[in-house]
Design an enzyme around this catalytic site. Structure first.
Site, short mmCIF file in Angstrom:
data_model
loop_
_atom_site.label_atom_id
_atom_site.label_comp_id
_atom_site.label_asym_id
_atom_site.label_seq_id
_atom_site.Cartn_x
_atom_site.Cartn_y
_atom_site.Cartn_z
N SER A 560 0.84 -1.20 0.00
CA SER A 560 0.00 0.00 0.00
C SER A 560 0.87 1.24 0.00
CB SER A 560 -0.88 0.00 1.25
OG SER A 560 -1.54 1.25 1.38
N TYR A 573 -2.80 -0.71 10.54
CA TYR A 573 -2.80 -1.08 9.11
C TYR A 573 -1.48 -0.74 8.46
CZ TYR A 573 -4.24 -1.01 4.14
OH TYR A 573 -4.34 -1.23 2.79
N1 LIG Z 1 -8.57 -0.51 -1.85
C1 LIG Z 1 -7.51 0.24 -1.67
O1 LIG Z 1 -7.53 1.45 -1.79
C2 LIG Z 1 -6.21 -0.35 -1.32
C3 LIG Z 1 -5.10 0.49 -1.25
C4 LIG Z 1 -3.87 -0.07 -0.91
C5 LIG Z 1 -3.79 -1.41 -0.66
N2 LIG Z 1 -4.89 -2.20 -0.73
C6 LIG Z 1 -4.74 -3.60 -0.42
O2 LIG Z 1 -5.27 -4.38 -1.48
C7 LIG Z 1 -5.70 -5.62 -0.96
C8 LIG Z 1 -7.11 -5.89 -1.47
O3 LIG Z 1 -7.98 -4.91 -1.00
P1 LIG Z 1 -9.40 -4.60 -1.62
O4 LIG Z 1 -9.53 -3.14 -1.67
O5 LIG Z 1 -9.61 -5.35 -2.84
O6 LIG Z 1 -10.35 -5.10 -0.44
P2 LIG Z 1 -11.49 -6.24 -0.43
O7 LIG Z 1 -12.06 -6.21 0.93
O8 LIG Z 1 -12.41 -6.03 -1.56
O9 LIG Z 1 -10.69 -7.56 -0.65
C9 LIG Z 1 -9.95 -8.18 0.36
C10 LIG Z 1 -10.24 -9.64 0.35
O10 LIG Z 1 -9.42 -10.30 1.32
C11 LIG Z 1 -10.18 -11.29 1.93
N3 LIG Z 1 -9.62 -11.62 3.25
C12 LIG Z 1 -9.65 -10.89 4.39
N4 LIG Z 1 -9.08 -11.58 5.38
C13 LIG Z 1 -8.66 -12.74 4.87
C14 LIG Z 1 -8.00 -13.87 5.41
N5 LIG Z 1 -7.68 -13.93 6.71
N6 LIG Z 1 -7.71 -14.89 4.59
C15 LIG Z 1 -8.06 -14.84 3.29
N7 LIG Z 1 -8.69 -13.82 2.73
C16 LIG Z 1 -9.00 -12.78 3.51
C17 LIG Z 1 -11.55 -10.70 2.03
O11 LIG Z 1 -12.53 -11.70 2.22
C18 LIG Z 1 -11.68 -9.96 0.73
O12 LIG Z 1 -12.30 -10.74 -0.26
C19 LIG Z 1 -5.58 -5.53 0.54
O13 LIG Z 1 -4.38 -6.11 0.98
C20 LIG Z 1 -5.53 -4.05 0.78
O14 LIG Z 1 -4.89 -3.71 1.96
C21 LIG Z 1 -6.11 -1.69 -1.06
#
Ligand SMILES: NC(=O)c1ccc[n+]([C@@H]2O[C@H](COP(=O)([O-])OP(=O)(O)OC[C@H]3O[C@@H](n4cnc5c(N)ncnc54)[C@H](O)[C@@H]3O)[C@@H](O)[C@H]2O)c1
Ligand SMILES: [Zn+2]
Length: 683
Positions: A560, A573
């Site tokens: 991130s 986080y």
């Molecule tokens: N959305 C953003 O702006 C953003 C920015 C930077 C980083 N990220 C990172 O991208 C990744 C995906 O985020 P997203 O925005 O698609 O969120 P999201 O919530 O749509 O997807 C995350 C997925 O991870 C799964 N998950 C959570 N805990 C878990 C576990 N213990 N075991 C297996 N699966 C698990 C959830 O069920 C979900 O489907 C994350 O690591 C997040 O931190 C997102």
């Protein structure tokens, strides 16, 4: 596009018959065999009736044949080809002449078997590769057996490579013997015909069942000889464990010349054959049907150790057998190739047989790998039938080579589209049911990879997988990345489904946004357990497979912007994200010697589709920045240098390119996907 005569009753009957024949794997191998009908249609150019031949074209499977899969030829012109036929030496040239016999646009490309259908007078013809028919066709005394089983009803046609001449040979028998309903084609299969579609199908099935009944009544009780001591199947759990322990080595063996994906089966028919006394001698004789040689190679590689042998010794022996297999294959090529032969296509086995454990089959995609396994299962059935009545004696090596390296087959291979960038790669995406994870899985699949979607939400993982494709393309499963046993199970599932692993994406995540004094221990643990520990567990389990395969690999961390940017109210986080980012550097350093690249992506503000933004995080962030929640995406975009909103597809695009050859020399890198945030610039 409609096919000329699509609504013709002859075509409707032909399609229905093809589906019925193709529904039973004992009737013909997948994609093998062809069916035809002759009938009268009105020629749109003259308004006059015209005699047509509808015949299954090249490619496709009988079970799913559609009218668009039929070649449509003018019968008079097709039959007129005999006048210009130069003889068997020039038979391959006749394939190009089919183009001058097409009716209208002609539908699908006519196959090499078109003459077999066109020259037979009967209006309906089936050409099939049933296990039972091949048992007689590959029996040492197949001709004599045909006579004994069928008398004058079904006649023997000696082996020759499919083509114009085989069509003439067969038609001579069919047209000169009104009481004959079909033929056994030596080394190849069966052909049957009838005045009606029903009669044709009944004749095909009667030939198959009559052989089955004959084998049941007259065959030896143990055609493969007795059981080899120590070579019987391991119990279920041990068999699975052994398959998993060997899979990376076997994939490496199958992929020395070209990366392959694998398919595993431990069906009883395979295990029983591998436990038998005759397995070594029969495996050496190779596969049974001309349709098989390209998919299975002429023979499989068979391990000659029992399943009780120590793993290390087994792996060492597999490498020796592989070297011997390659030498043997090169020898086969050199013995048979002439100046006009296509270049050798790779000398690794496509079928690897492990007694007590099962069969691994390989191909350039999962469907091809699965079908190769199905073909070898056909061969086992054929060998059992042939050995029950006689001795298994498939066509000689030289003829196998003439099929495998046939100029016409080579031309088909050359016409195949260039492989996609991630073809034959297997990718596992954690959190793959979420916004960014599912976008990555979709992109990887679109670029040719087989994908495993592992998510805490099992139902959603299965749902996303089914949207991406069938079991040959995508597998969805439940997995909590905090639990090492579940992580191992997900990696194991990938290996058993697709033969190995090449790419793993640490994407699972969740977010809490709280100031330090409000951050509970549980908040801290929740973030660090999933992001830091979860990624570690996934990378460790995946790296074991990647290292054993020796084919390199990619580990991608979806970290991130917050791993470098000290944003407000974000201790749990962001520190866990920083942990992930340092894992990228540490593992890049440690795994580089195995050609495993480890890179990270730093997204920011991916609001659309994000489960994270659907929760309290969005409200918190919105409150923190003092904007309405629904304007958060626009707010983030305005805050960026490029003033563009970041979408899941943008993160997926970078995940994809990091895993391509374009980034073959890059490891330990983080790529921001944030539309430009100066505070998160890397230095
Ligand atoms: N959305 C953003 O702006 C953003 C920015 C930077 C980083 N990220 C990172 O991208 C990744 C995906 O985020 P997203 O925005 O698609 O969120 P999201 O919530 O749509 O997807 C995350 C997925 O991870 C799964 N998950 C959570 N805990 C878990 C576990 N213990 N075991 C297996 N699966 C698990 C959830 O069920 C979900 O489907 C994350 O690591 C997040 O931190 C997102
Ligand atoms: Zn055939």
């Amino acid at each position: 596009m409609t096919n000329p005569g699509e609504t013709n009753p002859a075509v409707e009957q032909l399609i229905a018959r093809s589906h019925s024949l193709g529904a039973d794997p004992r009737t013909t191998n997948y994609g093998g065999g062809n069916t035809s009908a002759k009938g009268v249609a009105v020629d749109p150019a003259t308004g006059e009736p015209v005699d047509l031949l509808w015949v299954k074209g090249s490619g496709g499977d009988l079970g799913t044949l559609a009218p668009s899969g039929l070649a449509v030829l003018r019968l008079d012109r097709m039959r007129a080809l005999t006048a210009v036929y130069p003889g068997v030496e020039g038979e391959d040239e006749m394939v190009a002449a089919f183009d001058y016999c097409l009716h209208g646009k002609g539908g699908a490309a006519p196959s090499i078997d078109t003459t077999m259908h066109g020259f037979v007078d009967a209006p309906h013809v089936d050409h099939l590769h049933p296990d039972a028919g091949l048992a007689i066709a590959t029996a040492a005394d197949g001709e004599e057996l045909t006579r004994r089983i069928f008398g004058d009803k079904v006649l023997w046609v000696p082996w020759r490579r499919p083509g114009f001449q085989l069509g003439l040979d067969l038609a001579a028998i069919a047209n000169d013997n009104p009481d004959v309903v079909g033929c056994i084609l030596g080394g190849h299969g069966i052909t049957a015909w009838g005045q009606t579609s029903d009669e044709c199908e009944a004749n095909s099935l009667w030939i198959i069942r009559t052989i089955d009944d004959y084998i049941a009544a007259h065959g030896k009780p143990a055609p493969f000889g007795g059981v080899r001591d120590g070579f019987t199947a391991l119990p279920d759990a041990e068999r699975r464990a052994r398959a998993l322990a060997l899979a990376p080595t076997l994939r490496a063996i199958a992929s020395q010349d070209r990366r392959m994906v694998g398919h595993f089966t431990d069906a009883d028919v395979v295990l029983d054959f591998l436990a038998s006394a005759k397995a070594p001698a029969l495996a050496e004789l190779g596969t049974s049907c001309p349709d098989h040689f390209l998919r299975t190679k002429v023979k499989p590689m068979l391990l000659d150790l029992p399943p009780s042998a120590p793993l290390e010794q087994t792996i060492a022996r597999l490498h020796e057998l592989h070297a011997a297999y390659r030498d043997d294959y090169a020898g086969y090529y050199q013995r048979n190739a002439d100046d006009d032969s296509p270049a050798i296509r790779g000398a690794d086995p496509l079928i690897i047989l492990i007694p007590g454990v099962g069969m691994f089959s390989y191909g350039i995609n999962s469907q091809t790998a699965r079908v190769a396994g199905a073909f070898y299962t056909n061969t086992i059935n054929v060998m059992r039938g042939a050995e029950a009545l006689s001795t298994y004696a498939p066509v000689p090596e030289r003829e196998k080579f003439r099929i495998e390296y046939w100029a016409l087959e080579e031309a088909k291979l050359q016409r195949l589209p260039k492989p996609k960038p991630l073809a034959a790669k297997v990718a596992l995406v954690t959190g793959g049911a979420g916004g960014i994870g599912s976008a990555i899985a979709r992109r990887f699949a679109a670029e040719g990879a087989c994908v495993v979607i592992a998510d805490l939400d099992a139902d959603k993982a299965v749902q996303v997988a089914s949207e991406i494709g069938d079991a040959d393309v995508a597998l969805g499963l439940g997995c909590d990345v905090r639990d090492s046993a579940q992580v191992q199970a997900a990696v194991d599932a990938a290996v058993l489904a697709f033969g190995g692993l090449d790419i793993v994406v640490n994407n699972a995540g969740l977010a809490v946004s709280k100031p330090l004094l409000e951050t509970a221990e549980e908040d801290w643990d929740a973030e660090h357990d999933v992001l830091a520990k979860g990624s570690f567990l996934v990378s460790r389990a995946a790296a074991r497979v990647l290292i054993d395969q020796g084919l390199g690999g990619d580990i991608v961390y979806i970290s991130s912007k917050n791993s470098v940017f000290a944003g407000p109210n974000n201790i749990a986080y962001s520190s866990a994200k920083a942990d992930q980012s340092h894992q990228v550097r540490l593992l890049a350093a440690e795994l580089g010697a195995h050609r495993i690249k480890v890179n990270g992506i730093n997204p920011d503000a991916v609001v659309r589709d994000s489960g994270i933004f659907a929760g309290a995080w969005a409200a918190n962030r919105a409150a923190t920045y003092g904007v309405p929640e629904e304007e958060l995406g626009a707010y983030y975009a305005q805050r960026s240098l490029l003033k563009r909103e970041v979408l899941p597809e943008h993160v997926a695009a970078v995940a994809f390119v990091l895993c391509t050859d374009e980034f073959s020399h890059t490891t330990g890198l983080h790529v921001p996907v944030d539309s430009g945030v100066t505070g998160a610039f890397l230095r």
